[in-house]
Design a protein around this motif. Structure first.
Motif, short mmCIF file in Angstrom:
data_model
loop_
_atom_site.label_atom_id
_atom_site.label_comp_id
_atom_site.label_asym_id
_atom_site.label_seq_id
_atom_site.Cartn_x
_atom_site.Cartn_y
_atom_site.Cartn_z
N GLU A 1 15.52 11.63 7.67
CA GLU A 1 14.93 11.02 6.48
C GLU A 1 14.02 11.97 5.71
O GLU A 1 14.07 12.02 4.49
N ALA A 2 13.16 12.70 6.40
CA ALA A 2 12.16 13.53 5.73
C ALA A 2 12.83 14.61 4.87
O ALA A 2 13.84 15.19 5.25
N HIS A 3 12.26 14.83 3.69
CA HIS A 3 12.66 15.93 2.79
C HIS A 3 14.05 15.74 2.20
O HIS A 3 14.62 16.69 1.67
N THR A 4 14.61 14.55 2.25
CA THR A 4 15.96 14.33 1.73
C THR A 4 15.90 13.70 0.35
O THR A 4 14.89 13.13 -0.06
N ASP A 5 17.04 13.79 -0.36
CA ASP A 5 17.11 13.19 -1.70
C ASP A 5 17.13 11.68 -1.66
O ASP A 5 16.93 11.04 -2.70
N THR A 6 17.40 11.10 -0.49
CA THR A 6 17.44 9.64 -0.35
C THR A 6 16.37 9.16 0.64
O THR A 6 16.55 8.15 1.31
N GLU A 7 15.27 9.88 0.72
CA GLU A 7 14.22 9.58 1.70
C GLU A 7 13.78 8.12 1.60
O GLU A 7 13.57 7.59 0.51
N SER A 8 13.63 7.49 2.77
CA SER A 8 13.22 6.08 2.79
C SER A 8 12.54 5.76 4.11
O SER A 8 12.62 6.52 5.07
N ALA A 9 11.87 4.62 4.14
CA ALA A 9 11.23 4.13 5.36
C ALA A 9 11.54 2.65 5.52
O ALA A 9 11.57 1.90 4.53
N ASN A 10 11.77 2.25 6.75
CA ASN A 10 12.04 0.86 7.08
C ASN A 10 10.74 0.08 7.02
O ASN A 10 9.75 0.41 7.67
N GLU B 1 7.46 10.99 -13.22
CA GLU B 1 6.80 10.10 -12.28
C GLU B 1 7.73 9.79 -11.10
O GLU B 1 8.95 9.72 -11.26
N TYR B 2 7.14 9.60 -9.93
CA TYR B 2 7.93 9.29 -8.75
C TYR B 2 8.55 7.89 -8.87
O TYR B 2 7.87 6.94 -9.26
N ILE B 3 9.81 7.79 -8.50
CA ILE B 3 10.50 6.51 -8.47
C ILE B 3 10.36 5.91 -7.07
O ILE B 3 10.63 6.58 -6.08
N VAL B 4 9.96 4.64 -7.00
CA VAL B 4 9.87 3.92 -5.73
C VAL B 4 10.70 2.65 -5.85
O VAL B 4 10.50 1.85 -6.77
N GLU B 5 11.65 2.48 -4.94
CA GLU B 5 12.54 1.33 -4.99
C GLU B 5 12.62 0.66 -3.62
O GLU B 5 12.66 1.35 -2.61
N LEU C 1 0.83 -1.20 0.00
CA LEU C 1 0.00 0.00 0.00
C LEU C 1 0.87 1.26 0.00
O LEU C 1 0.56 2.24 -0.69
N THR C 2 1.95 1.24 0.75
CA THR C 2 2.86 2.37 0.76
C THR C 2 3.45 2.60 -0.63
O THR C 2 3.53 3.74 -1.11
N ARG C 3 3.88 1.52 -1.28
CA ARG C 3 4.45 1.64 -2.62
C ARG C 3 3.46 2.31 -3.58
O ARG C 3 3.82 3.21 -4.35
N GLU C 4 2.21 1.87 -3.56
CA GLU C 4 1.19 2.45 -4.44
C GLU C 4 0.99 3.94 -4.14
O GLU C 4 0.91 4.76 -5.06
N LEU C 5 0.91 4.26 -2.86
CA LEU C 5 0.63 5.64 -2.47
C LEU C 5 1.82 6.56 -2.78
O LEU C 5 1.64 7.68 -3.27
N VAL C 6 3.03 6.06 -2.52
CA VAL C 6 4.23 6.87 -2.76
C VAL C 6 4.41 7.15 -4.25
O VAL C 6 4.93 8.21 -4.63
N SER C 7 3.99 6.24 -5.09
CA SER C 7 4.19 6.41 -6.53
C SER C 7 3.35 7.53 -7.13
O SER C 7 3.59 7.98 -8.25
N ILE C 8 2.37 8.03 -6.37
CA ILE C 8 1.46 9.06 -6.88
C ILE C 8 2.01 10.44 -6.57
O ILE C 8 2.25 10.79 -5.41
N SER C 9 2.21 11.25 -7.58
CA SER C 9 2.72 12.61 -7.40
C SER C 9 1.76 13.45 -6.56
O SER C 9 0.56 13.47 -6.82
N LEU D 1 12.02 1.04 1.84
CA LEU D 1 11.36 1.54 0.65
C LEU D 1 11.83 2.98 0.45
O LEU D 1 11.71 3.81 1.35
N TYR D 2 12.38 3.26 -0.75
CA TYR D 2 12.94 4.57 -1.06
C TYR D 2 12.00 5.33 -1.99
O TYR D 2 11.45 4.76 -2.94
#
Length: 358
Positions: free
Chosen positions: A331-340, A79-83, A7-15, A89-90
């Motif tokens: 983590e927030a607002h960074t170019d390498t933002e991610s969540a565990n 488009e937002y990149i999610v990896e 669910l996070t991946r789907e939501l993060v992918s949306i601009s 999850l970045y």
């Protein structure tokens, strides 16, 4: 069943840095299809859902807007990149704070609440809290709220804590007027920069407030961060100067910056004032902490946070709040933002556990 990671991946992918509509559409559609909640989309785009009954209400609160992504966080089509790699999850918004929003969505769906359970995802948090302010003005006032901003790795590495107070942010401009003259005759004018240094010295020496919340201390700060418009030529005594002041406020207290106006030619203007937050119910904080203890192997604590969140606005409306979420410091607002990903699952368990024991 959908996982928090999916669910996070789907939501993060949306601009959602310029327009939150598509992210709000996704959240609204998912809640209508996957939950038994009564879902409302208000005039500004906030998504609010309710289910269950009880004498009290608990809201799981987040926001689905994000700050603008770095170039490395979008592809050639914008488009937002999610990896996913190394258990994280970045992507823009993973930490701040679509990961916690996804955890709250699933907890809202799955919990057997002992109260009325509310889900709310606001717009405009990154641009002054416009969504939360609108909701509050329209009567949004649950008894309790968990705001899913970052609280992970605050007391120690590897734990998700419960924040019972955070600083506010007040930005001010100090305008200093002098009287210009030729630099060869400095006594013929009044040097605005010299007056500005008087104001700076005064600000440096003003007392900083301190408060204690359930044994945790929070301290305010005030610093001059910019000086500009200070003169227009090397041979002219400057007739004006402007200072920018960044203040981090604590509940119920402010640095008395108005004192600078006791200096001739000095005017103080507040540009914005993001409110601080203090939980006013230790029993609620301990209830969330108990859910946090059950949700992880580490030893979470009640703690404080330096950043402004929508919790401050909710507290101003009479809502008892804590902050608890996946984002870690840095983590927030960074170019390498991610969540565990493990922490996202942990947040789901904390939110669900609180709803079932409140």
């Amino acid at each position: 069943m959908t996982t928090v990671a999916e669910l996070t991946r789907e939501l993060v992918s949306i601009s959602s840095h310029e327009d939150e509509t598509a992210a709000g559409d996704f959240i609204e559609k998912w809640l209508r299809e996957e939950t038994a909640g009564e879902v409302v989309r208000d005039d500004v785009g906030n998504v609010i859902a309710r289910r269950g009954t009880g004498e009290t209400s608990l809201a799981l609160v987040g926001h689905h807007d994000v700050v603008a992504p770095a170039a490395s966080q979008t592809n050639d089509e914008g488009e937002y990149i999610v990896e996913e790699r190394d258990g994280r999850l970045y992507g823009r918004g993973t930490a701040d704070m679509k990961g916690s929003v996804a955890a709250a969505m699933l907890a809202f769906r799955d919990a057997d609440p002992s109260c009325e359970l509310v889900f709310a995802s606001f717009v405009g948090e990154e641009t002054g809290g416009t969504g939360a302010t609108h909701a509050i003005n329209e009567g949004f006032a649950p008894d309790f709220a968990i705001v899913g901003e970052g609280s992970t790795n605050y007391s120690k590495p590897g734990v998700t804590d419960v924040v019972v107070a955070h600083k506010g942010g007040r930005g001010s401009t100090i305008t200093v007027e002098g009287e210009p003259s030729h630099a060869s005759e400095p006594s013929a004018g009044v040097n605005a920069i010299y007056r500005a240094t008087e104001a700076i010295d005064l600000i440096r020496d003003l007392p900083r407030p301190h408060v204690e919340v359930f044994g945790e201390e929070l301290s305010g700060t005030a610093v001059v961060t910019q000086i500009h418009d200070g003169g227009n030529a090397s041979n002219v005594i400057p007739g004006q100067c402007t200072l920018t002041v960044d203040e981090r406020t604590v509940p119920g207290e402010r640095v008395d910056l108005s004192q600078v106006e006791n200096i001739d030619g000095v005017e103080w203007t507040v540009n914005y004032d993001g409110p601080p937050m203090r939980c006013d119910d230790e029993a609620f904080a301990e209830t969330v902490l108990a859910a946090a203890v059950d949700a992880q192997d580490g030893e979470p604590e009640l703690t404080t946070k330096p950043h402004v969140t929508d919790a401050g606005r909710l507290v101003g409306a009479g809502v008892t709040c804590v902050v608890c979420g996946a984002s870690e410091p840095g983590e927030a607002h960074t170019d390498t933002e991610s969540a565990n990903l493990e922490v996202l699952e942990r947040c789901y368990r904390i939110y669900r556990g609180t709803a079932e024991r409140l």
